[in-house]
Design an enzyme around this catalytic site. Structure first.
Site, PDB file in Angstrom:
ATOM      1  N   LYS A 141     -41.034  -0.807 -30.313  1.00  0.00           N
ATOM      2  CA  LYS A 141     -39.948  -0.740 -31.443  1.00  0.00           C
ATOM      3  C   LYS A 141     -38.997  -1.629 -31.217  1.00  0.00           C
ATOM      4  O   LYS A 141     -38.818  -2.381 -30.470  1.00  0.00           O
ATOM      5  CB  LYS A 141     -39.507   0.771 -31.302  1.00  0.00           C
ATOM      6  CG  LYS A 141     -38.581   1.006 -30.021  1.00  0.00           C
ATOM      7  CD  LYS A 141     -38.412   2.489 -30.005  1.00  0.00           C
ATOM      8  CE  LYS A 141     -37.641   2.633 -28.541  1.00  0.00           C
ATOM      9  NZ  LYS A 141     -37.350   4.273 -28.424  1.00  0.00           N
ATOM     10  N   TYR A 184      -9.718 -17.352 -25.959  1.00  0.00           N
ATOM     11  CA  TYR A 184      -8.864 -16.422 -26.888  1.00  0.00           C
ATOM     12  C   TYR A 184      -7.854 -15.251 -26.100  1.00  0.00           C
ATOM     13  O   TYR A 184      -8.651 -14.797 -25.170  1.00  0.00           O
ATOM     14  CB  TYR A 184      -9.736 -15.386 -27.700  1.00  0.00           C
ATOM     15  CG  TYR A 184     -10.328 -16.476 -28.889  1.00  0.00           C
ATOM     16  CD1 TYR A 184      -9.675 -16.862 -29.929  1.00  0.00           C
ATOM     17  CD2 TYR A 184     -11.667 -16.565 -29.023  1.00  0.00           C
ATOM     18  CE1 TYR A 184     -10.056 -17.855 -31.001  1.00  0.00           C
ATOM     19  CE2 TYR A 184     -12.118 -17.447 -30.277  1.00  0.00           C
ATOM     20  CZ  TYR A 184     -11.160 -17.880 -31.004  1.00  0.00           C
ATOM     21  OH  TYR A 184     -11.853 -18.596 -32.102  1.00  0.00           O
TER      22      TYR A 184
HETATM   23  C1  LIG Z   1     -37.908   4.240 -27.084  1.00  0.00           C
HETATM   24  C2  LIG Z   1     -38.778   5.390 -26.762  1.00  0.00           C
HETATM   25  C3  LIG Z   1     -39.395   5.496 -25.608  1.00  0.00           C
HETATM   26  C4  LIG Z   1     -39.376   4.261 -24.647  1.00  0.00           C
HETATM   27  O1  LIG Z   1     -38.356   4.316 -23.868  1.00  0.00           O
HETATM   28  P1  LIG Z   1     -38.105   3.542 -22.349  1.00  0.00           P
HETATM   29  O2  LIG Z   1     -36.753   4.277 -21.800  1.00  0.00           O
HETATM   30  O3  LIG Z   1     -37.835   2.314 -23.082  1.00  0.00           O
HETATM   31  O4  LIG Z   1     -39.174   3.652 -21.735  1.00  0.00           O
HETATM   32  C5  LIG Z   1     -40.490   6.533 -25.286  1.00  0.00           C
HETATM   33  N1  LIG Z   1     -40.691   7.558 -26.160  1.00  0.00           N
HETATM   34  C6  LIG Z   1     -39.784   7.542 -27.295  1.00  0.00           C
HETATM   35  C7  LIG Z   1     -39.852   8.697 -28.168  1.00  0.00           C
HETATM   36  C8  LIG Z   1     -38.805   6.638 -27.694  1.00  0.00           C
HETATM   37  O5  LIG Z   1     -38.300   6.613 -28.632  1.00  0.00           O
END
Ligand SMILES: *Cc1c(COP(=O)(O)O)cnc(C)c1O
Length: 355
Positions: free
Chosen positions: A35, A252
């Protein structure tokens, strides 16, 4: 000449990390979580290096369609399910597996005309209160699902809130066990549970961050012995050098004042590249392979680094912001965030090379 900032994506590292996960989980199948554009690495750039996975898990219909159109034949899981009834036709057409977490989704699956029955991941809210059906309602919903002709298979899915910290997964795991849904395949484990809670591995695991070689706990030392390799390296160069006397102010807000005569370097990387603006003085950075620190505020396009430990450094010296030699988790910790956020936030304007 382009601005000297570059992200390098190491496909070997991804392949290697997937094989490390494979060793950790034995016979459980692996959803590689890609994702958020593969956690900022670029789905298009990296998916083929993960061809040994059993499936890809993501959120966005377009990313799912992309994988199908590129020729990925295996399973694809929509982690948040579908967002409107029309999405069901995409799920059908592209043979996607979908999470189901709400009653309206079940109703839509039941009442629509689908060419083929679909595989669903029925989400259990085991305590995180983000998505899913309550443990109380779950058994009844499973019975209902059994009667829906448009559903071919059901997997129990839940997500852990504390697989990466001291709290652990016991409380949530007990909720799952009490349900005694032994007839359903289980998919529970995120990265933290893959590494630290083997009893949760079940039929499928869902690792994300460890594929990319960063830590689910935000502490690099927690994964240092596991042999994961960082898949992204962010580098820039020193573009200016200043020899400053004591009492000079930097950047800054004049947030840093030299306490002694100092040699400092200006680096072509700032928050518009995805570097965290909140990173304070003292955040680690590597110059010519030597660990040194940030000084003062991060600008949009630049930052200042201390060259005291690296007197040989000069204009054109390579600066590693994170990567193989400097774990992104260390930078994130200093900036009060987690490696996930930094990887995902790599800005579009940063050129990327794949090796
Ligand atoms: C993002 C996600 C994962 C993976 O999580 P990590 O901590 O990156 O391993 C697994 N399951 C779901 C439902 C997620 O949204």
């Amino acid at each position: 000449m382009p601005r000297p900032i570059l992200a390098t994506i190491h496909l070997d590292a991804l392949r290697h990390n997937l094989s490390v996960i494979r060793q950790q989980v034995g016979n459980s199948k692996i959803w590689s979580v890609v994702k958020a554009n593969a956690y900022g690495h670029g789905l298009d750039r990296i998916w083929q290096s993960l061809m040994q996975t059993d499936g890809f898990a993501l959120l966005d219909m377009n990313e799912a369609i992309y994988l199908r159109e590129q020729g990925w034949q295996g399973p694809i899981l929509l982690l948040e399910g579908f967002f409107e009834p029309a999405d069901l036709h995409i799920i059908n057409k592209y043979r996607l597996t979908t999470a189901v977490h709400s009653y309206w989704q079940l109703d839509e699956i039941a009442k629509n005309q689908l060419d083929n029955p679909i595989d669903i991941y029925l989400k259990l809210n085991s305590g995180m209160n983000r998505l899913g059906f309550t443990p109380k309602a779950y058994p009844q919903i499973v019975s209902r699902v059994r009667g829906i002709k448009n559903i071919r298979s059901v997997t129990l899915m839940t997500h852990f809130a504390n697989s990466d910290n001291e709290v652990g997964i016991d409380e949530q795991f007990a909720v799952i066990e009490r349900l005694q849904m032994n007839s359903l395949p289980h998919c529970l484990a995120n990265s933290g549970a893959v590494l630290w809670h083997p009893k949760t591995h079940g039929d499928w695991v869902r690792p994300g961050i460890i594929l990319y070689g960063a830590s689910p706990s935000g502490r690099w030392r927690d994964i240092a012995d596991i042999g994961l390799q960082p898949a992204m390296m962010l580098q820039s160069e020193i573009i200016a050098i200043h020899e400053l006397p004591k009492g000079e102010k930097i950047g800054y807000g004049s947030r840093y004042t030299t306490e002694k005569p100092m040699r400092v370097g200006t680096v072509a990387c700032g928050y518009a590249d995805g570097y965290p603006r909140h990173a304070p003085t003292g955040t680690p950075v590597m110059v010519d392979g030597v660990c040194t620190q940030l000084l003062g505020a991060i600008s949009m396009d630049m930052m200042t680094v201390d060259l005291t430990p690296c007197p040989q450094a000069n204009i054109g010296s390579i600066v590693e912001l994170w990567g193989k030699n400097l774990p992104v988790d260390e930078v994130a910790k200093s900036a009060g965030t987690i490696g996930y956020e930094l990887l995902c936030a790599l800005a579009k304007r940063v050129p990327v090379t794949v090796v």
